[in-house]
Design a protein around this motif. Structure first.
Motif, PDB file in Angstrom:
ATOM      1  N   ASP A  62       0.845  -1.196   0.000  1.00 50.66           N
ATOM      2  CA  ASP A  62       0.000   0.000   0.000  1.00 50.66           C
ATOM      3  C   ASP A  62       0.881   1.248   0.000  1.00 50.66           C
ATOM      4  N   LEU A  63       0.821   2.010  -1.082  1.00 44.71           N
ATOM      5  CA  LEU A  63       1.641   3.214  -1.202  1.00 44.71           C
ATOM      6  C   LEU A  63       0.969   4.444  -0.607  1.00 44.71           C
ATOM      7  N   GLY A  64      -0.306   4.338  -0.316  1.00 49.88           N
ATOM      8  CA  GLY A  64      -1.014   5.498   0.237  1.00 49.88           C
ATOM      9  C   GLY A  64      -0.964   6.689  -0.707  1.00 49.88           C
ATOM     10  N   VAL A  65      -0.792   7.878  -0.147  1.00 50.82           N
ATOM     11  CA  VAL A  65      -0.742   9.111  -0.950  1.00 50.82           C
ATOM     12  C   VAL A  65       0.492   9.124  -1.849  1.00 50.82           C
ATOM     13  N   ALA A  66       1.553   8.416  -1.460  1.00 50.24           N
ATOM     14  CA  ALA A  66       2.757   8.347  -2.290  1.00 50.24           C
ATOM     15  C   ALA A  66       2.455   7.741  -3.655  1.00 50.24           C
ATOM     16  N   GLY A  67       1.404   6.928  -3.731  1.00 52.14           N
ATOM     17  CA  GLY A  67       1.019   6.327  -4.996  1.00 52.14           C
ATOM     18  C   GLY A  67       0.510   7.320  -6.015  1.00 52.14           C
ATOM     19  N   ASN A  68       0.238   8.555  -5.598  1.00 53.38           N
ATOM     20  CA  ASN A  68      -0.215   9.589  -6.529  1.00 53.38           C
ATOM     21  C   ASN A  68       0.938  10.211  -7.315  1.00 53.38           C
ATOM     22  N   PHE A  69       2.159   9.817  -6.992  1.00 53.93           N
ATOM     23  CA  PHE A  69       3.337  10.447  -7.582  1.00 53.93           C
ATOM     24  C   PHE A  69       4.066   9.519  -8.542  1.00 53.93           C
ATOM     25  N   ILE A  71       7.303  10.651  -9.214  1.00 51.83           N
ATOM     26  CA  ILE A  71       8.572  10.819  -8.508  1.00 51.83           C
ATOM     27  C   ILE A  71       8.309  11.551  -7.205  1.00 51.83           C
ATOM     28  N   LEU A  72       8.787  10.971  -6.110  1.00 53.97           N
ATOM     29  CA  LEU A  72       8.670  11.599  -4.797  1.00 53.97           C
ATOM     30  C   LEU A  72      10.009  11.449  -4.096  1.00 53.97           C
ATOM     31  N   SER A  73      10.522  12.548  -3.559  1.00 51.68           N
ATOM     32  CA  SER A  73      11.860  12.539  -2.976  1.00 51.68           C
ATOM     33  C   SER A  73      11.911  13.390  -1.727  1.00 51.68           C
ATOM     34  N   LYS A  74      12.796  12.996  -0.809  1.00 49.98           N
ATOM     35  CA  LYS A  74      12.982  13.782   0.407  1.00 49.98           C
ATOM     36  C   LYS A  74      14.044  14.869   0.247  1.00 49.98           C
ATOM     37  N   THR A  75      14.993  14.660  -0.695  1.00 49.47           N
ATOM     38  CA  THR A  75      16.121  15.604  -0.763  1.00 49.47           C
ATOM     39  C   THR A  75      16.327  16.261  -2.127  1.00 49.47           C
ATOM     40  N   GLY A  76      15.468  15.965  -3.101  1.00 45.35           N
ATOM     41  CA  GLY A  76      15.583  16.696  -4.360  1.00 45.35           C
ATOM     42  C   GLY A  76      15.379  15.847  -5.604  1.00 45.35           C
ATOM     43  N   ILE A  77      15.007  16.531  -6.691  1.00 47.23           N
ATOM     44  CA  ILE A  77      14.839  15.909  -8.007  1.00 47.23           C
ATOM     45  C   ILE A  77      15.564  16.793  -9.018  1.00 47.23           C
ATOM     46  N   THR A  78      16.487  16.215  -9.757  1.00 46.67           N
ATOM     47  CA  THR A  78      17.191  16.988 -10.780  1.00 46.67           C
ATOM     48  C   THR A  78      17.069  16.288 -12.128  1.00 46.67           C
ATOM     49  N   SER A  79      17.096  17.095 -13.184  1.00 45.33           N
ATOM     50  CA  SER A  79      16.985  16.533 -14.522  1.00 45.33           C
ATOM     51  C   SER A  79      17.898  17.274 -15.489  1.00 45.33           C
ATOM     52  N   VAL A  80      18.595  16.498 -16.336  1.00 54.12           N
ATOM     53  CA  VAL A  80      19.311  17.072 -17.466  1.00 54.12           C
ATOM     54  C   VAL A  80      18.301  17.149 -18.610  1.00 54.12           C
ATOM     55  N   TYR A  81      18.064  18.337 -19.108  1.00 58.52           N
ATOM     56  CA  TYR A  81      17.013  18.588 -20.102  1.00 58.52           C
ATOM     57  C   TYR A  81      17.271  17.795 -21.384  1.00 58.52           C
ATOM     58  N   LYS A  82      16.286  17.171 -22.004  1.00 50.77           N
ATOM     59  CA  LYS A  82      14.915  17.221 -21.577  1.00 50.77           C
ATOM     60  C   LYS A  82      14.440  15.829 -21.209  1.00 50.77           C
ATOM     61  N   SER A  83      13.939  15.716 -19.974  1.00 52.59           N
ATOM     62  CA  SER A  83      13.283  14.479 -19.557  1.00 52.59           C
ATOM     63  C   SER A  83      11.786  14.617 -19.796  1.00 52.59           C
ATOM     64  N   SER A  84      11.086  13.480 -19.769  1.00 56.87           N
ATOM     65  CA  SER A  84       9.635  13.471 -19.957  1.00 56.87           C
ATOM     66  C   SER A  84       9.006  12.673 -18.824  1.00 56.87           C
ATOM     67  N   ILE A  85       8.307  13.380 -17.928  1.00 52.66           N
ATOM     68  CA  ILE A  85       7.723  12.758 -16.742  1.00 52.66           C
ATOM     69  C   ILE A  85       6.203  12.859 -16.833  1.00 52.66           C
ATOM     70  N   THR A  86       5.536  11.706 -16.818  1.00 55.16           N
ATOM     71  CA  THR A  86       4.073  11.676 -16.857  1.00 55.16           C
ATOM     72  C   THR A  86       3.569  11.259 -15.479  1.00 55.16           C
ATOM     73  N   GLY A  87       3.013  12.245 -14.766  1.00 57.79           N
ATOM     74  CA  GLY A  87       2.573  12.019 -13.391  1.00 57.79           C
ATOM     75  C   GLY A  87       3.071  13.138 -12.504  1.00 57.79           C
ATOM     76  N   ASP A  88       2.569  13.200 -11.300  1.00 52.98           N
ATOM     77  CA  ASP A  88       2.963  14.256 -10.362  1.00 52.98           C
ATOM     78  C   ASP A  88       4.347  13.993  -9.788  1.00 52.98           C
ATOM     79  N   ILE A  89       5.029  15.073  -9.414  1.00 55.08           N
ATOM     80  CA  ILE A  89       6.311  14.958  -8.722  1.00 55.08           C
ATOM     81  C   ILE A  89       6.281  15.864  -7.492  1.00 55.08           C
ATOM     82  N   GLY A  90       7.165  15.559  -6.526  1.00 57.37           N
ATOM     83  CA  GLY A  90       7.199  16.402  -5.336  1.00 57.37           C
ATOM     84  C   GLY A  90       8.396  16.108  -4.461  1.00 57.37           C
ATOM     85  N   THR A  91       8.755  17.071  -3.638  1.00 60.75           N
ATOM     86  CA  THR A  91       9.830  16.907  -2.657  1.00 60.75           C
ATOM     87  C   THR A  91       9.368  17.422  -1.302  1.00 60.75           C
ATOM     88  N   SER A  92       9.870  16.743  -0.261  1.00 60.34           N
ATOM     89  CA  SER A  92       9.584  17.150   1.121  1.00 60.34           C
ATOM     90  C   SER A  92      10.476  16.305   2.026  1.00 60.34           C
TER      91      SER A  92
END
Length: 271
Positions: A62-69, A71-92
Motif C-alpha cells: 500500500d503506497l497510500g498518498v505516495a502512490g499519486n506520484f 517521482i517523490l523525494s525527500k532531498t531533491g529531483i534533478t533533470s538534465v534537459y529534456k526528460s519526460s515525466i508523466t505524473g505528479d512529482i514532489g519533494t519534502s
C-alpha cells in the motif's frame, strides 16, 4: 368346499405381490430423488468452489498518498534537459528549490513545501508530509514481508531470467546485465527485497508478459539504484538511497526515494 378355501388364499398372495411391487417402486423413486438431491448438492458445491478459488496470498504494498506520484523525494529531483515525466512529482521536507528541472518536462503537478523552485509549483506542505510518511511506511512494509519464495536467486545476478510472481529476498546487491521478463497475470504481485544496490546495465530491458502490470511490482532497495543508458525498467522503486537514471533510460513505474532522484533525458511514466 376346497375351492372356496383356495380362492381366498390366492387373493391374499396376489394382494401381497401388488403391495410388494408398489413398495419397491416407492423405494426406487426415493433413491432416484435422493440421487438427484446429491447431484444438485455436488453441482452447487463445485460452483461455489470455482467462485472462491484463491488468487494468491501475496498482497500489494500500500503506497497510500505516495502512490499519486511518479517521482517523490525527500532531498531533491534533478533533470538534465529534456526528460519526460508523466505524473505528479514532489519533494519534502526539502525546499522546492531542490527540484532542478523545467516545467515543460512534467505532464502533471509539481508539488513543494514552499513557493521556491520551478514556476509551475503548487504548494502543499501537509499533503507532502503525508505522502513522505506513506512512502516510508510502504518501504518498511515491503522490507518486512516474511517467508520469501526465492532467496538470493542467481546469487544476485538475475540477468536472462523469467521471474514468476512472488517474494524475492536478496541479502546482497542485485545486478541485471541482460534482459529479464516478469511473467504473470494482471492481479499477480512481485516484491523484491534488496539489501544492497540495484544496477541495470545499458540497453537492458525489463519486460512484462501474460498481463503482468507495473503497478503490482515493488522493488525495495536499501542501496543506490542505477539504470544504465537507454535501459528500460518496470515497477515501483522504494529506494532508501538515491535513484539514478543515466542518459535515455526509461521506467514504467514510480521513483520513490528517501534521498534524491536524478534524471538525464529520461522517460518516467506513472502506471
Amino acid at each position: 368346499m376346497k375351492l372356496k378355501i383356495i380362492v381366498p388364499a390366492l387373493a391374499i398372495v396376489f394382494v401381497g405381490l401388488v403391495s410388494s411391487c408398489e413398495k419397491d417402486e416407492l423405494n426406487d423413486n426415493s433413491a432416484d430423488m435422493n440421487a438427484s438431491i446429491e447431484n444438485t448438492a455436488d453441482l452447487s458445491s463445485n460452483k461455489q468452489s470455482d467462485n472462491t478459488k484463491p488468487q494468491g496470498t501475496l498482497k500489494v504494498v500500500d503506497l497510500g498518498v505516495a502512490g499519486n506520484f511518479a517521482i517523490l523525494s525527500k532531498t531533491g529531483i534533478t533533470s538534465v534537459y529534456k526528460s519526460s515525466i508523466t505524473g505528479d512529482i514532489g519533494t519534502s521536507p526539502i525546499t522546492g528549490a531542490a527540484m532542478v528541472l523545467e516545467c515543460g518536462e512534467v505532464t502533471g503537478n509539481v508539488y513543494s513545501v514552499d513557493a521556491a523552485g520551478p514556476a509551475c509549483i503548487t504548494t502543499s506542505a501537509n499533503m507532502l508530509t503525508t505522502a513522505i510518511s506513506n512512502m516510508q511506511t510502504a518501504y518498511t512494509d515491503a522490507a518486512g514481508r516474511k517467508t520469501p519464495d526465492f532467496v538470493n536467486l542467481g546469487a544476485g545476478n538475475i540477468g536472462g531470467k523469467t521471474l514468476t510472481p512472488g517474494l524475492y529476498k536478496f541479502t546482497s546487491s542485485v545486478v541485471i546485465p541482460t534482459d529479464i521478463t516478469l511473467e504473470g497475470g494482471p492481479d499477480d504481485v512481485w516484491i523484491f527485497q534488496v539489501s544492497g544496490t540495484l544496477d541495470m546495465s545499458s540497453a537492458v530491458r525489463v519486460t512484462l508478459s501474460g498481463g503482468a502490470q507495473a503497478k503490482n511490482i515493488f522493488w525495495q532497495v536499501a542501496g543506490a539504484v542505477t539504470f544504465g543508458t537507454t535501459s528500460h525498467f518496470e515497477g515501483n522503486i522504494l529506494g532508501q538511497t538515491g535513484i539514478n537514471l543515466k542518459t535515455g533510460a526509461s521506467i514504467n513505474g514510480r521513483l520513490l526515494a528517501q534521498t534524491a532522484a536524478t534524471l538525464q533525458m529520461n522517460t518516467v511514466t506513472q502506471p
